[in-house]
Design a protein around this motif. Structure first.
Motif, PDB file in Angstrom:
ATOM      1  N   LEU A 188      98.647   1.845   8.231  1.00  0.00           N
ATOM      2  CA  LEU A 188     100.201   1.103   7.725  1.00  0.00           C
ATOM      3  C   LEU A 188     100.404   1.455   9.537  1.00  0.00           C
ATOM      4  CD1 LEU A 188     101.558   2.976   5.270  1.00  0.00           C
ATOM      5  CD2 LEU A 188     101.166   0.545   5.823  1.00  0.00           C
ATOM      6  N   ASP A 189     101.051   0.666  10.469  1.00  0.00           N
ATOM      7  CA  ASP A 189     101.732   0.902  11.948  1.00  0.00           C
ATOM      8  C   ASP A 189     102.753   1.459  12.134  1.00  0.00           C
ATOM      9  OD1 ASP A 189     104.015  -0.016  11.097  1.00  0.00           O
ATOM     10  OD2 ASP A 189     103.812  -2.066  12.271  1.00  0.00           O
ATOM     11  N   LYS A 190     102.873   2.161  12.836  1.00  0.00           N
ATOM     12  CA  LYS A 190     104.077   3.114  13.358  1.00  0.00           C
ATOM     13  C   LYS A 190     105.179   2.534  12.295  1.00  0.00           C
ATOM     14  CE  LYS A 190     105.424   1.745  18.180  1.00  0.00           C
ATOM     15  NZ  LYS A 190     105.336   2.434  19.072  1.00  0.00           N
ATOM     16  N   TYR A 191     105.957   1.536  12.057  1.00  0.00           N
ATOM     17  CA  TYR A 191     107.022   1.705  11.838  1.00  0.00           C
ATOM     18  C   TYR A 191     107.156   1.209   9.694  1.00  0.00           C
ATOM     19  CZ  TYR A 191     107.751   0.131  16.012  1.00  0.00           C
ATOM     20  OH  TYR A 191     108.828   0.233  17.967  1.00  0.00           O
ATOM     21  N   GLY A 192     105.702   1.254   9.452  1.00  0.00           N
ATOM     22  CA  GLY A 192     105.597   1.664   7.789  1.00  0.00           C
ATOM     23  C   GLY A 192     104.974  -0.098   7.915  1.00  0.00           C
ATOM     24  N   LYS A 193     104.593  -0.792   8.626  1.00  0.00           N
ATOM     25  CA  LYS A 193     104.433  -2.180   8.001  1.00  0.00           C
ATOM     26  C   LYS A 193     102.626  -2.355   7.558  1.00  0.00           C
ATOM     27  CE  LYS A 193     108.218  -4.271   9.801  1.00  0.00           C
ATOM     28  NZ  LYS A 193     108.373  -5.650  10.344  1.00  0.00           N
TER      29      LYS A 193
END
Length: 102
Positions: A69-74
């Protein structure tokens, strides 16, 4: 209503007392043959059929997989490998005595 409050407070305290705030140590695997530190093992990247990345570690009998996941949770869909393929040495660091045919 006032007679009910002490019982409600006792039930609430009992429920909170049953909680285990720390939980099990998830940095160690639970295998009987080896107890590797997961932080010292090498993770690879498995690409799912949709093209999104997942971290993968194979320790012989046990395996670990989590979505990248990226830092935004995507989900991260980097295209680092073709779908359903693995990139990287995801078995490095394992000291398992049980072989894995794949």
């Amino acid at each position: 209503m006032n007679a009910f409050k002490p019982f409600a407070v006792l039930a609430l305290l009992g429920a909170l007392g049953a909680c285990d705030p720390a939980g099990p140590d998830k940095s160690q695997d639970r295998n009987f043959f080896d107890k590797d530190d997961l932080g010292k093992m090498q993770a690879g990247i498995w690409v799912d059929p949709n093209g999104c990345d997942h971290w993968i570690i194979d320790d012989g009998v046990e395996g670990y997989l989590s979505q990248r996941l990226d830092k935004y949770g995507k989900p991260v869909c980097s295209g680092t490998a073709p779908p359903t393929m693995i990139k990287g040495d995801f078995k490095q660091g394992s000291t398992s005595i049980i072989g894995d045919p794949i």
